[in-house]
Design a protein around this motif. Structure first.
Motif, mmCIF file in Angstrom:
data_model
loop_
_atom_site.group_PDB
_atom_site.id
_atom_site.type_symbol
_atom_site.label_atom_id
_atom_site.label_comp_id
_atom_site.label_asym_id
_atom_site.label_seq_id
_atom_site.Cartn_x
_atom_site.Cartn_y
_atom_site.Cartn_z
ATOM 1 N N LYS A 1 4.303 0.387 1.665
ATOM 2 C CA LYS A 1 4.425 -0.418 2.880
ATOM 3 C C LYS A 1 3.657 -1.721 2.688
ATOM 4 C CE LYS A 1 4.556 3.454 6.107
ATOM 5 N NZ LYS A 1 3.895 4.085 7.256
ATOM 6 N N PRO A 2 4.128 -2.794 3.323
ATOM 7 C CA PRO A 2 3.338 -4.025 3.311
ATOM 8 C C PRO A 2 1.995 -3.790 4.001
ATOM 9 C CG PRO A 2 5.570 -4.464 4.039
ATOM 10 C CD PRO A 2 5.421 -2.978 3.964
ATOM 11 N N LEU A 3 1.012 -4.547 3.604
ATOM 12 C CA LEU A 3 -0.352 -4.402 4.095
ATOM 13 C C LEU A 3 -0.416 -4.394 5.622
ATOM 14 C CD1 LEU A 3 -3.051 -4.296 2.543
ATOM 15 C CD2 LEU A 3 -3.263 -6.721 2.912
ATOM 16 N N ALA A 4 0.283 -5.301 6.266
ATOM 17 C CA ALA A 4 0.183 -5.466 7.714
ATOM 18 C C ALA A 4 0.861 -4.342 8.492
ATOM 19 C CB ALA A 4 0.767 -6.802 8.127
ATOM 20 N N GLU A 5 1.665 -3.511 7.849
ATOM 21 C CA GLU A 5 2.370 -2.450 8.569
ATOM 22 C C GLU A 5 1.529 -1.195 8.759
ATOM 23 O OE1 GLU A 5 6.276 -1.466 7.218
ATOM 24 O OE2 GLU A 5 6.923 -3.553 7.264
ATOM 25 N N ILE A 6 0.355 -1.128 8.134
ATOM 26 C CA ILE A 6 -0.527 0.013 8.315
ATOM 27 C C ILE A 6 -1.574 -0.404 9.342
ATOM 28 C CG2 ILE A 6 -2.187 1.534 7.184
ATOM 29 C CD1 ILE A 6 -0.480 1.204 4.649
ATOM 30 N N PRO A 7 -1.662 0.298 10.483
ATOM 31 C CA PRO A 7 -2.513 -0.165 11.594
ATOM 32 C C PRO A 7 -3.965 -0.461 11.208
ATOM 33 C CG PRO A 7 -1.119 1.639 12.313
ATOM 34 C CD PRO A 7 -0.904 1.502 10.833
ATOM 35 N N ALA A 8 -4.597 0.382 10.430
ATOM 36 C CA ALA A 8 -6.002 0.137 10.061
ATOM 37 C C ALA A 8 -6.133 -1.136 9.220
ATOM 38 C CB ALA A 8 -6.568 1.331 9.297
ATOM 39 N N LEU A 9 -5.159 -1.386 8.361
ATOM 40 C CA LEU A 9 -5.212 -2.580 7.519
ATOM 41 C C LEU A 9 -4.811 -3.816 8.311
ATOM 42 C CD1 LEU A 9 -3.776 -1.102 4.232
ATOM 43 C CD2 LEU A 9 -6.144 -1.285 4.970
ATOM 44 N N HIS A 10 -3.926 -3.640 9.284
ATOM 45 C CA HIS A 10 -3.572 -4.755 10.156
ATOM 46 C C HIS A 10 -4.806 -5.211 10.927
ATOM 47 C CE1 HIS A 10 -1.085 -7.357 12.587
ATOM 48 N NE2 HIS A 10 -1.621 -6.827 13.667
ATOM 49 N N ALA A 11 -5.603 -4.236 11.392
ATOM 50 C CA ALA A 11 -6.847 -4.577 12.099
ATOM 51 C C ALA A 11 -7.812 -5.308 11.171
ATOM 52 C CB ALA A 11 -7.492 -3.306 12.653
ATOM 53 N N ALA A 12 -7.885 -4.886 9.906
ATOM 54 C CA ALA A 12 -8.764 -5.563 8.943
ATOM 55 C C ALA A 12 -8.289 -6.993 8.697
ATOM 56 C CB ALA A 12 -8.811 -4.781 7.633
ATOM 57 N N LEU A 13 -6.980 -7.194 8.616
ATOM 58 C CA LEU A 13 -6.437 -8.545 8.467
ATOM 59 C C LEU A 13 -6.779 -9.397 9.689
ATOM 60 C CD1 LEU A 13 -2.917 -7.815 6.938
ATOM 61 C CD2 LEU A 13 -4.773 -9.058 5.829
ATOM 62 N N GLN A 14 -6.714 -8.804 10.885
ATOM 63 C CA GLN A 14 -7.045 -9.534 12.105
ATOM 64 C C GLN A 14 -8.528 -9.920 12.130
ATOM 65 O OE1 GLN A 14 -4.965 -10.737 14.259
ATOM 66 N NE2 GLN A 14 -3.219 -9.794 13.269
ATOM 67 N N GLN A 15 -9.400 -9.020 11.651
ATOM 68 C CA GLN A 15 -10.831 -9.335 11.586
ATOM 69 C C GLN A 15 -11.078 -10.516 10.654
ATOM 70 O OE1 GLN A 15 -12.604 -5.734 10.245
ATOM 71 N NE2 GLN A 15 -12.779 -4.833 12.287
ATOM 72 N N VAL B 1 0.848 -1.183 0.000
ATOM 73 C CA VAL B 1 0.000 0.000 0.000
ATOM 74 C C VAL B 1 0.887 1.238 0.000
ATOM 75 C CG1 VAL B 1 -1.781 1.253 1.277
ATOM 76 C CG2 VAL B 1 -1.789 -1.241 1.268
ATOM 77 N N PHE B 2 0.544 2.182 -0.872
ATOM 78 C CA PHE B 2 1.265 3.455 -0.911
ATOM 79 C C PHE B 2 0.623 4.388 0.090
ATOM 80 C CE2 PHE B 2 1.919 7.772 -2.513
ATOM 81 C CZ PHE B 2 3.308 7.781 -2.575
ATOM 82 N N ASP B 3 1.395 4.781 1.081
ATOM 83 C CA ASP B 3 0.922 5.691 2.118
ATOM 84 C C ASP B 3 1.236 7.112 1.670
ATOM 85 O OD1 ASP B 3 0.319 7.123 4.359
ATOM 86 O OD2 ASP B 3 1.632 5.987 5.703
ATOM 87 N N PRO B 4 0.215 7.924 1.339
ATOM 88 C CA PRO B 4 0.488 9.274 0.849
ATOM 89 C C PRO B 4 1.091 10.187 1.915
ATOM 90 C CG PRO B 4 -1.876 8.927 1.061
ATOM 91 C CD PRO B 4 -1.215 7.629 1.356
ATOM 92 N N GLY B 5 0.890 9.856 3.190
ATOM 93 C CA GLY B 5 1.467 10.675 4.254
ATOM 94 C C GLY B 5 2.979 10.587 4.282
ATOM 95 N N SER B 6 3.500 9.368 4.231
ATOM 96 C CA SER B 6 4.956 9.176 4.253
ATOM 97 C C SER B 6 5.542 9.007 2.856
ATOM 98 C CB SER B 6 5.309 7.954 5.106
ATOM 99 O OG SER B 6 4.728 6.797 4.553
ATOM 100 N N GLU B 7 4.673 8.875 1.875
ATOM 101 C CA GLU B 7 5.053 8.703 0.470
ATOM 102 C C GLU B 7 5.991 7.516 0.240
ATOM 103 O OE1 GLU B 7 6.386 12.357 -1.288
ATOM 104 O OE2 GLU B 7 4.440 13.313 -0.991
ATOM 105 N N VAL B 8 5.668 6.402 0.889
ATOM 106 C CA VAL B 8 6.420 5.160 0.686
ATOM 107 C C VAL B 8 5.439 4.001 0.558
ATOM 108 C CG1 VAL B 8 8.495 5.911 1.916
ATOM 109 C CG2 VAL B 8 6.690 4.754 3.163
#
Length: 194
Positions: A125-139, A116-123
């Motif tokens: 990142k793997p899916l699990a490294e973004i907290p909201a997406l990590h929570a979605a993976l956990q769900q 996932v491209f994070d526009p805030g940091s402009e890099v």
């Protein structure tokens, strides 16, 4: 190859599940595997062409489903360019918000190893490294564990009702143990309240 032709090649309808598509692909590649026709070079060439066609149909359906975010229309990254982007198998898709990506991740439409491209940091990142997406993976993981747990309990109860033999009781106890482990694992993956 058109998508309708791909479904026809795999002898499926458009509403087939991912598991049904994969099962049909495996079945047809077994039937048409060229090694089965080693005794006849003409049949072997025909089988090679058929397997190429089957593989192309499977890959086209798979790619369309990676890009089909709704049931009715194909998703095109140019339709909704947004600051958030997801890269899956070398293809990029644009999204307006992180919530949209999280909803698709929790449904299972976006899976690891997506980036996932994070526009805030402009890099990227793997899916699990973004907290909201990590929570979605956990769900999503919790839903899968829950369904496996219910399956184990149902199988154990079925065995106890149908075969109350000593061996059946042992198998039922093992299944109840697996269900307990899955429940523990499901609860340990839930976020803690603070």
């Amino acid at each position: 190859m058109r998508l309708e032709d791909c479904y026809r090649t795999l002898d499926l309808n458009r509403h087939a599940t991912d598991a049904e598509v994969k099962r049909a692909w495996r079945s047809l590649t077994k039937v048409w595997h060229p090694d089965r026709f080693a005794h006849d070079p003409d049949l072997q060439r025909t089988a090679e062409e058929k397997v190429k066609e089957i593989n192309e149909a499977y890959e086209t359906i798979r790619q369309s489903r990676l890009g089909a975010w709704s049931d009715d229309e194909d998703y095109d990254s140019t339709d909704s360019p947004g600051p958030w982007r997801v890269r899956i198998d070398g293809r990029e898709y644009g999204f307006a918000s992180l919530e949209e990506i999280a909803a698709l991740t929790s449904r299972g439409a976006i899976r690891e190893p997506a980036e996932v491209f994070d526009p805030g940091s402009e890099v990227w990142k793997p899916l699990a490294e973004i907290p909201a997406l990590h929570a979605a993976l956990q769900q999503r993981l919790a839903r899968r564990l829950r369904s496996w747990m219910y399956g184990c309990v149902a199988a154990a109860l079925f065995i106890l009702v149908r075969r109350p033999t000593p061996g059946g009781v042992i198998v039922a106890l093992v299944l109840f143990g697996v269900a307990g482990f899955l429940l523990f694992r499901m609860r340990s993956n839930q976020p803690r309240e603070q």
